[in-house]
Design an enzyme around this catalytic site. Structure first.
Site, short mmCIF file in Angstrom:
data_model
loop_
_atom_site.label_atom_id
_atom_site.label_comp_id
_atom_site.label_asym_id
_atom_site.label_seq_id
_atom_site.Cartn_x
_atom_site.Cartn_y
_atom_site.Cartn_z
N TYR A 1 23.98 15.16 15.92
CA TYR A 1 25.40 15.14 15.59
C TYR A 1 25.95 16.65 15.52
O TYR A 1 27.06 16.96 15.99
CB TYR A 1 25.67 14.60 14.32
CG TYR A 1 26.14 12.96 14.92
CD1 TYR A 1 25.03 11.93 14.84
CD2 TYR A 1 27.44 12.36 15.30
CE1 TYR A 1 25.36 10.71 15.59
CE2 TYR A 1 27.50 11.25 15.46
CZ TYR A 1 26.49 10.30 15.72
OH TYR A 1 26.73 9.16 15.94
N HIS B 1 31.01 9.05 13.30
CA HIS B 1 30.42 8.52 12.25
C HIS B 1 30.44 8.91 10.81
O HIS B 1 29.80 8.81 9.84
CB HIS B 1 28.73 9.11 12.59
CG HIS B 1 27.54 7.91 12.59
ND1 HIS B 1 26.98 7.70 11.18
CD2 HIS B 1 27.04 7.07 13.17
CE1 HIS B 1 26.05 6.77 11.24
NE2 HIS B 1 26.27 6.31 12.63
C1 GCO Z 1 27.46 2.72 16.41
C2 GCO Z 1 26.75 3.17 14.98
C3 GCO Z 1 25.41 2.73 15.03
C4 GCO Z 1 25.05 2.99 13.42
C5 GCO Z 1 24.03 2.09 13.04
C6 GCO Z 1 23.47 2.28 11.48
O1 GCO Z 1 28.41 3.29 16.80
O2 GCO Z 1 26.77 1.98 17.17
O3 GCO Z 1 27.20 4.27 14.78
O4 GCO Z 1 24.58 3.36 15.72
O5 GCO Z 1 24.59 4.33 13.29
O6 GCO Z 1 24.30 0.83 13.33
O7 GCO Z 1 22.29 1.67 11.46
MG MG Z 2 29.40 4.54 15.36
#
Ligand code: GCO
Ligand code: MG
Length: 399
Positions: free
Chosen positions: A157, A207
């Site tokens: 990230y 996120h």
């Molecule tokens: C997405 C999400 C997921 C989460 C996950 C956590 O946009 O698909 O951010 O990848 O990180 O569900 O367990």
């Molecule tokens: Mg997400």
């Protein structure tokens, strides 16, 4: 036909490496059963316990046709309500009931929900990698496969790194530098816009990691790149900052994957703080609340982009895809890819082709569950570690 609930079984399995919770509900009619997704990857055993010890004894013998009544009954049954453990448990029951209803009507869910509003459900795919070069490789491949909507982020990230694995699946404490994240994602998205021109739609997942002032600055810096949306710019604790973000720029916003309380989606939709609502179906309590969220969104001109990571089971993916086909509020569907192991455990799962998701036409949601195959992919044991995310000075941060 008097259809009553006869037996409720709960299974934990992890064919794609993420813990899934699957509910099977048998009825008094021979061969008539339903399957639901109660997945909460990081508290799977707690969900299983609620269903087996609290819900099952309470539900056996009840009329399986009364979905709304049972949904509300389970939601208020513990007096204190909401939260991801309880909602996921309710979701497992709810989706199984809808599956049974579809089988009783001999209709695929999308027909039961009002019929198709569109011919295809477009997907956005994940192109996360450790370096810009590796991200380009993934986006080129996705474009060649027919994807128009590309979601990108560095695995770490906050910028290029040597590690190829997707951060969220990693099992370790991670350091995170917000300013580095902001710089690296702007230059990555600029490079992608240059590579594909305006033909492709670009998305980035933030996120819930940025503090409000940083999220606003980033959304503004991304404005000239005309993203399809910026995903989850803020954590639920900071939702009311969205108003200020919206006044500052026109970058479209999608939010909601960690929501588990009605106040969260209600205020976002009613204030038009986001362009897309993207709840996790099990975390909000299943199809019953999701279709109401979609209807509320429709009234306010907000579209849906349901959350579909690998910790959503193919059953939930199918259920949300039925809703996508049937809802005027559909915007886009997330897709994380499914392995051969998932196809073995979940026969009939939705198929990705040409950048869209296609459903089996079977009655109900159309997905089966192979209990024997599931047992060969046991759930992961042990504590969840990746959510312990720390700033460079060691301060704990939102994951
Ligand atoms: C997405 C999400 C997921 C989460 C996950 C956590 O946009 O698909 O951010 O990848 O990180 O569900 O367990
Ligand atoms: Mg997400």
């Amino acid at each position: 036909m008097n259809v009553t609930i006869q037996k409720i079984s709960v299974f934990l399995t992890a064919p794609d490496g993420q813990n899934l919770v699957i509910v099977r509900m048998d009825t008094n009619q021979p061969g008539l059963y339903g399957l639901g997704c109660a997945s909460f990857a990081y508290r799977a055993k707690a969900v299983k316990q609620v269903i087996e010890e609290e819900f099952a004894p309470f539900l056996i013998g009840r009329d399986a046709s009364r979905i709304e009544d049972i949904w509300k009954l389970l939601t208020v049954n513990a007096y204190w309500r909401n939260g991801p453990v309880l909602n996921s448990a309710v979701s497992g029951i709810d989706m199984a009931l809808w599956d049974i209803k579809g089988k009783m009507a001999n209709m695929p869910l999308y027909d039961l929900l009002g019929g198709k509003c569109r011919e295809r459900v477009d997907l956005y795919c994940h192109c996360n990698a450790a370096t810009q070069e590796a991200i380009f490789e993934k986006t080129d491949k996705a474009v060649a496969e027919g994807f128009k909507y590309l979601r990108v982020a560095y695995s770490d990230y906050d910028g290029p790194s040597g590690d190829e694995s997707y951060l969220c699946l990693r099992n370790e404490c991670k350091h995170y530098d917000p300013k580095r994240h902001m710089r690296s994602i702007v230059s990555l998205l600029e490079a992608l816009r240059e590579r594909y021109g305006d033909e492709k739609e670009l998305i980035t997942d933030t996120h819930e990691r940025l503090d409000p002032a940083d999220a606003i600055v980033l959304a503004k810096e991304l404005e000239p790149l005309h993203l399809y949306f910026m995903e989850d710019p803020l954590s639920p604790e900071n939702l009311s900052w969205l108003g200020r973000l919206r006044e500052s720029c026109v970058t479209p916003i999608a939010i909601g994957e960690v929501f588990s309380h009605p106040f969260e989606w209600q205020q976002v939709i009613q204030n038009r703080w986001a362009d897309f609502i993207r709840c996790h179906l099990s975390a909000v309590g299943g199809l019953t609340p999701a279709r109401k969220i979609a209807m509320l969104a429709e009234q306010y001109g907000v579209r849906t982009a349901w959350h579909a990571p690998l910790d959503t089971s193919p059953i939930s993916l199918a259920v949300q895809t039925h809703l996508d086909y049937a809802s005027p509020a559909f915007g886009i569907q997330e897709y994380s890819g499914l392995s051969d192991a998932s196809a073995e455990v979940f026969p009939g799962l939705p198929i990705c082709r040409d950048g869209a998701l296609w459903l089996s036409e079977a009655a109900g949601h159309g997905v089966e569950f192979n209990e024997k195959a599931a047992a060969s992919y046991p759930p992961k044991e042990g504590p969840t570690r990746w959510t312990e995310m720390r700033l460079p000075d060691g301060t704990l941060h939102t994951p």
